[in-house]
Write a protein that holds these residues in place. Structure first.
Motif, PDB file in Angstrom:
ATOM      1  N   SER A 363      36.148  23.353 -40.561  1.00 13.28           N
ATOM      2  CA  SER A 363      35.166  22.629 -39.746  1.00 13.28           C
ATOM      3  C   SER A 363      33.870  23.407 -39.586  1.00 13.28           C
ATOM      4  CB  SER A 363      35.757  22.302 -38.369  1.00 13.28           C
ATOM      5  OG  SER A 363      36.117  23.499 -37.689  1.00 13.28           O
ATOM      6  N   GLN A 364      33.933  24.735 -39.715  1.00 13.21           N
ATOM      7  CA  GLN A 364      32.729  25.543 -39.551  1.00 13.21           C
ATOM      8  C   GLN A 364      31.970  25.730 -40.857  1.00 13.21           C
ATOM      9  OE1 GLN A 364      31.814  26.302 -36.496  1.00 13.21           O
ATOM     10  NE2 GLN A 364      33.704  25.305 -35.800  1.00 13.21           N
ATOM     11  N   LEU A 365      32.527  25.235 -41.966  1.00 14.90           N
ATOM     12  CA  LEU A 365      31.848  25.363 -43.248  1.00 14.90           C
ATOM     13  C   LEU A 365      30.786  24.280 -43.386  1.00 14.90           C
ATOM     14  CD1 LEU A 365      34.852  26.104 -45.637  1.00 14.90           C
ATOM     15  CD2 LEU A 365      33.335  27.725 -44.529  1.00 14.90           C
ATOM     16  N   GLU A 366      30.019  24.387 -44.454  1.00 16.64           N
ATOM     17  CA  GLU A 366      28.993  23.377 -44.722  1.00 16.64           C
ATOM     18  C   GLU A 366      29.660  22.022 -44.927  1.00 16.64           C
ATOM     19  OE1 GLU A 366      24.945  23.158 -47.476  1.00 16.64           O
ATOM     20  OE2 GLU A 366      26.594  24.488 -47.992  1.00 16.64           O
ATOM     21  N   PRO A 367      29.181  20.960 -44.280  1.00 18.12           N
ATOM     22  CA  PRO A 367      29.867  19.665 -44.371  1.00 18.12           C
ATOM     23  C   PRO A 367      29.850  19.119 -45.794  1.00 18.12           C
ATOM     24  CG  PRO A 367      27.738  19.431 -43.300  1.00 18.12           C
ATOM     25  CD  PRO A 367      27.993  20.908 -43.431  1.00 18.12           C
ATOM     26  N   LEU A 368      30.838  18.253 -46.069  1.00 17.65           N
ATOM     27  CA  LEU A 368      30.914  17.644 -47.397  1.00 17.65           C
ATOM     28  C   LEU A 368      29.651  16.852 -47.712  1.00 17.65           C
ATOM     29  CD1 LEU A 368      34.592  16.301 -47.526  1.00 17.65           C
ATOM     30  CD2 LEU A 368      33.679  18.372 -48.573  1.00 17.65           C
ATOM     31  N   LEU A 369      29.152  16.120 -46.729  1.00 17.49           N
ATOM     32  CA  LEU A 369      27.978  15.285 -46.928  1.00 17.49           C
ATOM     33  C   LEU A 369      26.863  15.767 -45.997  1.00 17.49           C
ATOM     34  CD1 LEU A 369      29.629  11.736 -47.012  1.00 17.49           C
ATOM     35  CD2 LEU A 369      29.023  13.189 -48.951  1.00 17.49           C
ATOM     36  N   THR A 370      25.697  16.002 -46.554  1.00 22.83           N
ATOM     37  CA  THR A 370      24.556  16.363 -45.738  1.00 22.83           C
ATOM     38  C   THR A 370      24.015  15.121 -45.025  1.00 22.83           C
ATOM     39  OG1 THR A 370      23.000  15.991 -47.547  1.00 22.83           O
ATOM     40  CG2 THR A 370      23.990  18.188 -47.380  1.00 22.83           C
ATOM     41  N   LEU A 371      23.095  15.356 -44.111  1.00 20.90           N
ATOM     42  CA  LEU A 371      22.470  14.213 -43.423  1.00 20.90           C
ATOM     43  C   LEU A 371      21.742  13.306 -44.423  1.00 20.90           C
ATOM     44  CD1 LEU A 371      21.038  15.990 -40.243  1.00 20.90           C
ATOM     45  CD2 LEU A 371      23.132  14.630 -40.445  1.00 20.90           C
ATOM     46  N   GLU A 372      21.148  13.914 -45.447  1.00 19.10           N
ATOM     47  CA  GLU A 372      20.478  13.106 -46.466  1.00 19.10           C
ATOM     48  C   GLU A 372      21.493  12.276 -47.248  1.00 19.10           C
ATOM     49  OE1 GLU A 372      20.047  16.255 -45.948  1.00 19.10           O
ATOM     50  OE2 GLU A 372      17.964  16.445 -45.295  1.00 19.10           O
ATOM     51  N   ASN A 373      22.670  12.861 -47.531  1.00 26.63           N
ATOM     52  CA  ASN A 373      23.713  12.103 -48.225  1.00 26.63           C
ATOM     53  C   ASN A 373      24.185  10.924 -47.385  1.00 26.63           C
ATOM     54  OD1 ASN A 373      25.133  15.237 -49.390  1.00 26.63           O
ATOM     55  ND2 ASN A 373      23.625  13.919 -50.382  1.00 26.63           N
ATOM     56  N   ILE A 374      24.412  11.180 -46.090  1.00 24.59           N
ATOM     57  CA  ILE A 374      24.878  10.102 -45.209  1.00 24.59           C
ATOM     58  C   ILE A 374      23.822   9.009 -45.125  1.00 24.59           C
ATOM     59  CG2 ILE A 374      25.517   9.556 -42.832  1.00 24.59           C
ATOM     60  CD1 ILE A 374      26.704  12.352 -42.604  1.00 24.59           C
ATOM     61  N   GLU A 375      22.558   9.405 -45.014  1.00 29.40           N
ATOM     62  CA  GLU A 375      21.480   8.411 -44.971  1.00 29.40           C
ATOM     63  C   GLU A 375      21.457   7.597 -46.256  1.00 29.40           C
ATOM     64  OE1 GLU A 375      18.036   6.348 -43.797  1.00 29.40           O
ATOM     65  OE2 GLU A 375      19.376   7.630 -42.625  1.00 29.40           O
ATOM     66  N   GLN A 376      21.618   8.273 -47.389  1.00 29.58           N
ATOM     67  CA  GLN A 376      21.612   7.581 -48.680  1.00 29.58           C
ATOM     68  C   GLN A 376      22.773   6.604 -48.786  1.00 29.58           C
ATOM     69  OE1 GLN A 376      22.041  10.287 -51.983  1.00 29.58           O
ATOM     70  NE2 GLN A 376      22.431   8.658 -53.455  1.00 29.58           N
ATOM     71  N   LEU A 377      23.975   7.044 -48.395  1.00 25.98           N
ATOM     72  CA  LEU A 377      25.145   6.174 -48.491  1.00 25.98           C
ATOM     73  C   LEU A 377      25.043   4.993 -47.532  1.00 25.98           C
ATOM     74  CD1 LEU A 377      27.977   8.853 -48.809  1.00 25.98           C
ATOM     75  CD2 LEU A 377      27.241   7.234 -50.552  1.00 25.98           C
ATOM     76  N   GLU A 378      24.572   5.241 -46.316  1.00 26.95           N
ATOM     77  CA  GLU A 378      24.437   4.136 -45.365  1.00 26.95           C
ATOM     78  C   GLU A 378      23.428   3.112 -45.877  1.00 26.95           C
ATOM     79  OE1 GLU A 378      23.505   5.586 -41.505  1.00 26.95           O
ATOM     80  OE2 GLU A 378      25.538   6.303 -41.088  1.00 26.95           O
ATOM     81  N   ALA A 379      22.300   3.600 -46.411  1.00 31.07           N
ATOM     82  CA  ALA A 379      21.311   2.664 -46.949  1.00 31.07           C
ATOM     83  C   ALA A 379      21.881   1.870 -48.121  1.00 31.07           C
ATOM     84  CB  ALA A 379      20.061   3.431 -47.384  1.00 31.07           C
ATOM     85  N   THR A 380      22.643   2.547 -48.991  1.00 28.60           N
ATOM     86  CA  THR A 380      23.267   1.853 -50.118  1.00 28.60           C
ATOM     87  C   THR A 380      24.259   0.809 -49.636  1.00 28.60           C
ATOM     88  OG1 THR A 380      23.015   3.814 -51.524  1.00 28.60           O
ATOM     89  CG2 THR A 380      24.670   2.194 -52.173  1.00 28.60           C
ATOM     90  N   PHE A 381      25.094   1.198 -48.667  1.00 33.35           N
ATOM     91  CA  PHE A 381      26.095   0.261 -48.147  1.00 33.35           C
ATOM     92  C   PHE A 381      25.427  -0.956 -47.512  1.00 33.35           C
ATOM     93  CE2 PHE A 381      28.711  -1.194 -44.564  1.00 33.35           C
ATOM     94  CZ  PHE A 381      29.854  -1.577 -45.250  1.00 33.35           C
ATOM     95  N   VAL A 382      24.419  -0.718 -46.675  1.00 33.29           N
ATOM     96  CA  VAL A 382      23.759  -1.830 -45.980  1.00 33.29           C
ATOM     97  C   VAL A 382      23.061  -2.745 -46.984  1.00 33.29           C
ATOM     98  CG1 VAL A 382      21.944  -2.422 -44.341  1.00 33.29           C
ATOM     99  CG2 VAL A 382      23.508  -0.562 -43.833  1.00 33.29           C
ATOM    100  N   ALA A 383      22.399  -2.157 -47.989  1.00 34.39           N
ATOM    101  CA  ALA A 383      21.701  -2.984 -48.978  1.00 34.39           C
ATOM    102  C   ALA A 383      22.683  -3.852 -49.762  1.00 34.39           C
ATOM    103  CB  ALA A 383      20.904  -2.087 -49.926  1.00 34.39           C
TER     104      ALA A 383
END
Length: 746
Positions: A363-383
């Motif tokens: 949990s203290q390591l670098e997350p699997l998805l960065t904030l930019e990745n999450i933003e990209q995936l959410e935008a892709t999903f919504v579109a």
């Protein structure tokens, strides 16, 4: 020695060109003496003491000369001593130079002797090497066989025995280095390659640590022990250390990543959920294997479980970043990845399992998805979801529109109301997408919620446009619909169903006005459908009102009976509209009939010829109002929502016998119906046929002095929707302020 002799021995101190400082000193002294003498003997009385001054200066001069002679004598004696010491030093240097010349000659003779002994020295060195080799010869003869045996041991994965054999060979090579002066024998040239082969074998064993821990843990233990012993050994000077521990750790990581993330091919579209599910099962099993089987085979400083967890996390993160850098994901894949990375991966099903120790915490390591990745995936999903939702809603609308032209009427539910599954389908599609988004994150839920409301607004506009086209084509005869009005009523039920259920799209904690645009669009749709229905009703009734008012209307109730009959037949399907919409529709229909009635009255087609006709007209208005009230009461409209009582108010204008009281009646009419205008009143007064222009002007003036509208006055627009007549000046009373001006001028 007398003074004369001493003076002869003293060096001559007379100034010469070699003593310019002395000459300058004498000049300064003479100048100072003259200055002093001029100051002393300036007054005459001082001249008496001249002899005393002369004797005192003579004494001082003698004293100074004696001191100078003493100083010069000491200086000359020191110079004499220095000259003598320099002479002795020159003699010593000359002797040393002669001795060095003799030594140089001796050294040159010795170097020639050494050159003659050089071959002997080489022979001695060779003898020593041969002597050492003669002692090591039995062991050296066994080196090729030992090398071959060691290679066999490495191939057979007998790492401990191979390492012992290699160390013996390496020690033998070191034993030969000193006697041979650092020269390596050809028999040892393949020893480094053999060490490298053993290192590679250890790496291969470490790379398959998970498999070996299950199948052959002894082999894994042997590989780790050899790596640890070699890493901790002090290497000879000049030899590069073999850090087999780090090589084994790297091999552990690379093997683990290769097992789970080694495929360069990205999951095909639609295959990502299956790939993530396989990882959900495999990674906890891998960590459990590391904790139960691999960790006991390795030293504690290896931190096997932590190494396993961090390696799997890093490999997974790189794979996901590579995946996101590729082609855009589909909606299902984007949702699966977001949900898996944000909830499943760190949840109790995987890395947060209670069965795993604290070493597996990532949990203290670098997350699997960065904030930019999450933003990209959410935008892709919504579109993607928006495109799908738009297509689904359009298909639902197309299916609904296709039914409007069929020979069969709309479907009904068990209660008899018109029914279609379209509203439920629309809301279900939107609600399910919002709910699915809530499983990922609140931000995605808000995005999908905004998208859903936007698409619902677009759908409502498309629905409204489709109704307008449907109505236009039907009224123009391009596509006559056998059940035109029933399908409009069914659309009204659809709007009612959407309005009553749209609250399911309200998010918890969202502002209360979030649904306001959709509710406004639904209200607009409702008004448009009602308008289309009323336009159809007006088209039905318009021919009947062409003869109202008339002499036939005065003498017979048939005209309004036909209106009521056709209105009742038109409104018979209103009962299939759900409450409270049916009440609104009935009220609008009743108002439309009354407005048609008022428009007919305002046309000035009839002017009463006498008191009898005015009485007949007033009675006809009373009868028509009662008939309309009875009609709509029978249809289910509540009495307090009806507009027909306006006819009773108009009846009083016609029934009044004393024209002087018309002002009171006009003021009372305005109190009940504030939107009545002077033009309307003028047209109504014209029906009486017994008023002069002065009397009409007096009655109209009461509108200006009328009291404010009564609290019980009708708030629904009536007269403002009826166009005021514009009669010709030659035959009619002019309207409004112009009418009053014309009456006054006459």
């Amino acid at each position: 020695m007398d003074s004369a002799a001493k003076d002869e021995m003293q060096p001559e101190l007379s100034p010469g060109p070699e003593w310019p400082e002395q000459e300058r000193a004498e000049q300064l002294a003479r100048g100072a003496a003259l200055k002093w003498a001029s100051g002393i003997f300036y007054r005459p009385e001082q001249l008496a003491r001249l002899g005393q001054y002369r004797s005192r200066e003579v004494q001082r001069t003698c004293s100074l000369e004696a001191r100078l002679k003493s100083v010069v004598q000491s200086y000359l004696e020191g110079v004499q001593t220095g000259v003598w010491q320099l002479a002795r030093a020159i003699e010593a240097v000359q002797g040393t130079r002669e001795a060095l010349s003799q030594a140089r000659g001796l050294l040159q003779g010795m170097s020639q002797a050494l050159r003659t002994l050089e071959p002997l020295r080489e022979r001695v060195a060779q003898y020593k090497q041969l002597q050492a080799l003669s002692h090591l010869l039995p062991r050296l003869r066994a080196v090729p066989a030992a090398v071959a045996h060691t290679q066999t041991l490495i191939d057979a994965q007998q790492f401990l025995e191979a390492y012992v054999s290699l160390r013996e060979l390496e020690q033998l090579r070191e034993d030969t280095w000193a006697p041979l002066g650092g020269l390596e024998l050809p028999v040892f040239q393949g020893l480094d390659l053999l060490f490298e082969a053993l290192g590679q074998a250890l790496e291969a064993a470490a790379g398959a640590a998970g498999k070996l821990a299950r199948e052959d843990p002894a082999l894994l233990v042997a590989a780790v022990r050899v790596a640890e012993v070699e890493t901790g050994r002090t290497t000879p000077l000049g030899q590069v250390p073999r850090d087999w521990r780090q090589r084994c750790l790297r091999a552990l990581q690379e093997g683990l990543e290769q097992t789970h993330f080694g495929s360069p091919l990205l999951p095909a579209p639609g295959a990502l959920p299956g790939w993530l599910e396989a990882l959900r099962v495999a990674l906890p099993v891998e960590l459990a294997t590391a904790e139960a089987l691999v960790a006991p085979c390795c030293p504690p400083q290896y931190n096997v479980v932590q190494l396993w967890a961090h390696t799997l996390h890093s490999g997974l993160r790189r794979s996901l970043q590579h995946l996101l850098a590729g082609p855009e994901l589909e909606a299902a894949d984007a949702f699966a990845l977001l949900h898996w990375a944000l909830h499943v991966y760190l949840g109790q099903e995987m890395m947060g399992s209670l069965e795993l120790g604290p070493e597996a915490d990532v949990s203290q390591l670098e997350p699997l998805l960065t904030l930019e990745n999450i933003e990209q995936l959410e935008a892709t999903f919504v579109a993607n979801v928006q495109a799908s939702v738009s297509q689904w809603l359009q298909n639902a609308l197309d299916g609904e529109v296709a039914e409007w032209g069929r020979e069969q009427g709309p479907n009904t539910d068990p209660s008899g109301s018109y029914y279609s599954p379209m509203p439920a389908i629309v809301l279900q599609i939107l609600e399910e997408n919002i709910h699915v988004a809530s499983l990922v994150s609140e931000s995605l839920q808000q995005r999908v919620h905004g998208m859903a409301l936007s698409e619902l607004g677009t759908f409502l506009r498309s629905f409204s446009d489709a109704l307008i086209r449907f109505s236009r084509d039907h009224l123009r005869g391009k596509a006559m619909a056998p059940h035109y009005v029933p399908y409009l009523l069914a659309a009204l039920n659809h709007q009612s169903a959407l309005s009553s259920s749209v609250s399911v799209l309200q998010l918890d904690g969202a502002p209360s006005g979030a649904l306001a645009p959709v509710e406004a669009a639904l209200d607009k749709l409702q008004r448009r459908i009602c308008r289309l229905v009323l336009e159809a009703l007006q088209a039905e009734l318009q021919p009947l009102f062409a003869d109202l008012p008339s002499r036939q209307w005065l003498s017979s109730p048939e005209l309004l009976e036909s209106v009521c009959e056709r209105t009742g037949r038109f409104c018979q399907d209103f009962g299939r509209v759900r409450n409270p919409t049916v009440q609104l529709l009935l009220a609008e229909a009743e108002r439309a009939v009354v407005l048609q009635y008022l428009r007919a009255l305002m046309q000035g087609r009839l002017v009463c010829r006498g008191a009898d006709e005015r009485t007949q007209a007033a009675e006809r208005l009373r009868h028509d109002a009662a008939q309309l009230q009875q009609l709509f009461l029978g249809l289910g409209l509540e009495e307090n929502a009806q507009c027909a009582p306006v006819l009773l108010a108009l009846r009083e204008l016609l029934n009044l016998r004393d024209p002087a009281l018309l002002g009171l009646e006009v003021a009372g009419l305005q109190q009940q119906f504030p939107d009545v205008s002077e033009d309307h009143v003028s047209a109504l007064l014209g029906l009486r046929g017994d008023l002069s222009r002065e009397q009409q002007l007096v009655a109209l003036s009461s509108l200006q002095a009328a009291l404010p509208p009564s609290p019980r006055a009708s708030r629904r627009a009536l007269f403002s929707l009826v166009p005021a007549p514009a009669p010709a000046p030659a035959s009619c009373l002019p309207s409004g302020s112009c009418a009053r001006a014309l009456l006054l001028s006459e």
